[in-house]
Structures are given as C-alpha cells and as structure tokens.
Design an enzyme around this catalytic site. Structure first.
Site, mmCIF file in Angstrom:
data_model
loop_
_atom_site.group_PDB
_atom_site.id
_atom_site.type_symbol
_atom_site.label_atom_id
_atom_site.label_comp_id
_atom_site.label_asym_id
_atom_site.label_seq_id
_atom_site.Cartn_x
_atom_site.Cartn_y
_atom_site.Cartn_z
ATOM 1 N N THR A 182 10.884 41.544 1.201
ATOM 2 C CA THR A 182 9.630 42.114 0.946
ATOM 3 C C THR A 182 9.593 43.292 0.503
ATOM 4 O OG1 THR A 182 9.287 43.333 3.012
ATOM 5 C CG2 THR A 182 8.831 41.015 3.381
ATOM 6 N N GLU A 325 7.919 35.833 3.913
ATOM 7 C CA GLU A 325 8.359 35.466 5.199
ATOM 8 C C GLU A 325 8.031 33.929 5.519
ATOM 9 O OE1 GLU A 325 6.682 38.065 4.497
ATOM 10 O OE2 GLU A 325 7.413 39.723 5.769
#
Ligand code: ADP
Length: 536
Positions: A182, A325
């Site tokens: 991320t 995610e």
C-alpha cells in the site's frame, strides 16, 4: 459432510496463462512507443514468458522467491506477470513513484532476489541500489541509461540464450502469486500477498457482466499502472478471455492518451478520476467513441466527471471501489434494475454494490454492525476470497475485526447494498462532534465552472475543534472568488458544512498513486504557507 465428486483442480495463474495463449493465440498485446504501436500476439508473448521463466530459473529463482518489477505498462511487464507466478515465484510489482526510502524499504521487506527493470526509469531505482540488501540480479529491458544500477543483465540476451518452452510446476492455489504494498501515507507501506486462488477468483469476478463484462471482443486500455493494485486486475482478466491488451507505457497525459485511444480503438479502460478529468478538460475534442465504458475509482468519482463524459464523449464512466487489500475490485456502481432513468445518476455517483463473492458491512465505533438504512455512518468492513486476511510479515491487528478487513473508509449502506463512502476515516472533518464529508464538499465544488480541482481538509478551530478549509485549483482564466463559491455550495450542502476558510492553490499535492495528499495540505496550513481568505 458428503465428499464431493469434483476434481480438486487448483485455481492457478498458470492455467489462466495457458488458456489465454492457446485459445486466444491471435489476440494482441499492443505497446505504445515513441515510434507508434508495437504489436505481439498472445502466442508470441506466451513463448517469451516461457523463456523468461527459464531464464529466471537459470538464475536460481525457485518457487516462493520474490521477483520485483520496476516498469511502465508494457509487453515486457506483462511477460513477467505471466511467467513469474506461473513458475511458482512471487511477482512483486514496485511502485516507481514511491519515495526512495519507501522503495528501498519495500524491496528489502519483501526480500526481492531479482528485479526486472524498465531501462527508461533505471535512474529512479539507481538512487536506492546501494540500500538493497537482498537483490542478486537486475535484469533490464528497453532503452535508457542503466549505469546507476551497477551490473545488470540484458532481458533480451537472457531470453535468446534459453531453449524455448518451460515446464511449469503445479502450484498450491493458496501459495502467494504476487504482492503489492500500500502507498503508506502514514508509517511504512504494508504488503499484501495475493494467492493464486484469490487472483484467479478476482479475475473471474471482474470479468463477469455484472462487473466489467470482458470478452474476446474487447480491447482493454490499461491506464492504471501495473504497479498499482495489479492494474485493477485487467492483465489477468483480459488475458484469460482473449481481450487485446493496450499498454500506454509512460504516455499517460491527456494528449497522448487521446492519440492512443484514437489510434488503437480500445473498447474499455479504467483510470482514476484525475486522469479522466485531464482528458475531459484538455482534450474535449478527442474521439473516444470506441469505448463502451471506463471504470473509475481510487477516489470518489465526481458527478461532474460522470456527466462530463456522458455529454462530451458519449462514454459511460462506471464508478468502482476497492483497495490494494481487496485485489482491488470490491464494489461497482451499476444502476439497480427497475430504476427510473431520471434516478439513474443518483446511483452512478454513489460508491457501488459488492461484487458477487464479496461481503460488506458497516460498523460503528463499538464494533457493532450498523443498519443498512442509507443513514448510519460507520467504518466499512469487508470479507471474501480476494480480500486480504493480514499483511505480509507485519502485525496490524487493528486492521482486522472478526475475520473482516477494516477498510479505514467511512460510509453508509442502503437496504439494496449500495455503499456510499463519505470519507477516509483520517480525512473526515469533525466539527462540533458531527462529521463533515470532505469528499462531498470537494465533489460539489468541482461541479462549479471556475473549479478545476478542490481539496477540503479539516483544520483546527477554537470553537468547533475542526472546520473545513477549501483549497481550490482554479480552471483556466477563472477568478478566485470564495464568496461566490460559498453561495454556490449554500443550497447544495448543510449550512454548517460551509467552509469559512478558502485558499487558492496551484495544484493539489498527490500521493505516489495519484490521490489527494491531504496531509501535505494540512501541514502547509499549519506552517502558514497557504494564502487563506475567510468568508462567513
Ligand atoms: P492506498 O495504497 O492508498 O490504500 P489504494 O488504491 O489501495 O491505495 O486506495 C484504496 C482507497 O481508495 C480506498 O480505501 C478508498 O479510500 C479510496 N477509494 C477507492 N475507490 C473509491 C471510490 N470509488 N470512492 C471513494 N473512495 C475510493
């Protein structure tokens, strides 16, 4: 339990790979270059992927090893997408826009052994070469100065040196196939390791007609970088159904994209709102008539953008929601059936409904599920076969709740499952104990002609703790007139939402994945670097 009679056939990327190259051997991968389009068939790309797998194996890459890529969207990058997971290794797509420290961090954290590098951006990786503790080989392709990388291997030479073909091992569908980090706006980036199974199921999920409806008749323009959440899954999904894949490399500005679209005639694409906004404002003359749709997400999609594409180009922008995610596609804003035409836009501007297989709920501060009444606001939680259950070698227990991922997005849910994100939890403006959605204010402001972009952040306020500050990027030739913008908002949002503080800015600072970097704006305000006008 009664045992089923079905084959226990693994959901492996290598099977998607084999299917695409055999069944759709003539489909094309088109890479845009300085000299125009370079085309290869799936059969040719498949053969080259075999040779890449063989070359990597010769270098000592074995199942489970991480192989990084540092590249634009192009044929070579796709070859790595196909070869690396199929041979059982783990593809680690490196975000070329990460800050150097974060780039070194993610490579070392993932323990990449090999990195495949686009020579045109070699100097960017060169900056951190000295800090990489696990990288044994760097393979480069294309043209550019690779001297900053030290000793490198040449991609084409490696491929040419091997025999054709590769004997792919059978791989456990739960093994990691690829990983992404991320963007880590706070703290270090966190890694998500996708499995073969999750990638396979996500590919089917996004291909369905309820999502993007990909088929062999499509030509997909991959604008979203392959280093950002797997280009939203389009490479594997497109490959598996034989859709042609158009790779724009670094030509991602409105002008070149309009040329690419006119020349290569894609039927579908996906992009973040900033890219589409750029095309809408700077190339309204472009011929986008080949596109049957464009999926848009990564941040809230402004109504002005959806309407602008309808009116200017006759192209449907479909909003979607997801995150690194969630592989990433989790929800899509298709208009529910039996909706009157007049009400359709009201759904299109919302965040979306979950794809089949994915479950979404909204939870309050006490962790209890909130009603699906379109009113109650809480954190969005999600679970499903392509949603991460943890972070790679990282403890982040606070991100999970009874087997659900806590997304950090705040929103509500309608009885029909439509979610509406009002903000990221960290960007919500808490004014006098009530929440103001920065996203709503931004979207409304961006529908004003004088506003090119608007970013609204919460700033400290003596009376209400926090109040909105509207940072405005003006459209060309427009005047900065906060009083007028405030009255424009007045009949569109609650009165107590109206910002008192306004600042003109040259551009909205963006993160490495192109999102508004509100942290920077809050800091600029705190440092007194913004030219703030107050209107009440
Ligand atoms: P990061 O690495 O910053 O998490 P992601 O691409 O994974 O990058 O970002 C995911 C986030 O993007 C979501 O949690 C959400 O806040 C935002 N986002 C994505 N799509 C939408 C959308 N349609 N509307 C609003 N926010 C969105």
């Amino acid at each position: 339990m009664i045992e089923s009679t079905m084959q226990d056939f693994p959901l492996g990327i290598q099977h998607l790979f084999t299917h695409g190259r055999r069944i759709h051997a003539d489909s094309e991968v088109i890479t845009w270059t300085d000299a125009g389009a370079v085309t290869a068939t799936f059969a040719e790309v498949g053969d080259r992927a075999d040779q890449l797998a063989a070359a990597l194996a010769k270098l000592g890459v074995t199942p489970g090893d991480r192989v990084g890529t540092f590249a634009w969207n192009n044929q070579h990058h796709l070859e790595a997408y196909l070869a690396v997971p199929s041979m059982g290794a783990v593809l680690h797509t490196l975000n070329i826009r990460l800050f150097p420290e974060q780039l070194a961090y993610v490579i070392n954290h993932a323990e990449d052994r090999v990195i495949i590098v686009d020579a045109s951006i070699a100097p960017l990786l060169g900056k951190v070469r000295q800090d990489l503790t696990t990288v044994e080989h760097i393979i480069t392709f294309g043209t550019g100065d690779t001297s900053a990388l030290g000793e490198t291997l040449d991609y084409e030479e490696l491929l040419a040196a091997g025999e054709p073909g590769f004997d792919y091992p059978e791989i456990d569908e739960r093994a990691a196939a690829a990983m992404c980090y991320t963007s880590g706006t706070t703290g270090n980036p966190k890694g998500v390791a996708y499995s073969h199974r999750s990638t396979y199921l996500h590919s089917f999920g996004i291909t369905s007609a309820q999502a993007m409806g990909f088929s062999q008749d499509d030509r997909l323009l991959l604008i979203v970088p392959m280093f950002h959440a797997n280009a939203w899954g389009m490479p594997y999904a497109g490959w598996s159904v034989g859709a042609d894949l158009i790779m724009p490399q670094q030509y991602l500005q409105a002008g070149p994209l309009a040329d690419i679209i006119e020349h290569t005639r894609p039927t579908y694409s996906g992009a973040v709102p900033t890219v589409l906004n750029d095309i809408l404002h700077n190339r309204p003359d472009a011929d986008l008539s080949s596109l049957r749709g464009v999926v848009c997400g990564g941040s809230a999609v402004p109504r002005s953008l959806i309407e602008g594409f309808d009116e200017t180009f006759g192209v449907t922008v479909v909003q979607a929601w997801g995150m690194t995610e969630t592989s990433p596609l989790a929800a899509i804003a298709r208009v529910p059936k039996n909706t009157d035409e007049a009400d359709a836009m009201g759904w299109r501007v919302r965040t979306g409904r979950p794809l089949p297989g994915v479950e979404i709920r909204i939870c309050g501060d006490d962790g209890e599920e909130l009603p699906r009444d379109g009113e109650a606001q809480g954190e969005i939680e999600i679970r499903g076969p392509w949603i991460t259950a943890s972070y790679y070698n990282d403890t982040a227990d606070e991100k999970f709740h009874d087997g659900w991922l806590r997304t950090g997005d705040v929103g509500s849910m309608e009885p029909n499952g439509f979610i509406q994100i009002s903000d990221r939890a960290k960007d919500v403006i808490k004014s006098g104990g009530e929440w103001i959605s920065s996203v709503d204010l931004e979207n409304t402001l961006m529908s004003h002609d004088a506003v090119l972009e608007a970013a609204v952040v919460g700033v400290p306020d003596d009376r209400y703790d926090e109040r909105p500050l509207a940072c405005i990027v003006l459209a060309e030739g427009a005047e900065f007139d906060p009083g007028q913008l405030r009255s424009y908002l007045a009949d569109k949002v609650a009165k107590w939402w109206l910002p008192e503080r306004w600042a003109p800015i040259e551009e909205v600072p963006k993160t490495s994945v192109g999102k508004f970097d509100k942290k920077v704006l809050r800091q600029r305000y705190a440092d007194g670097d913004l030219d703030v006008t107050e209107t009440r």
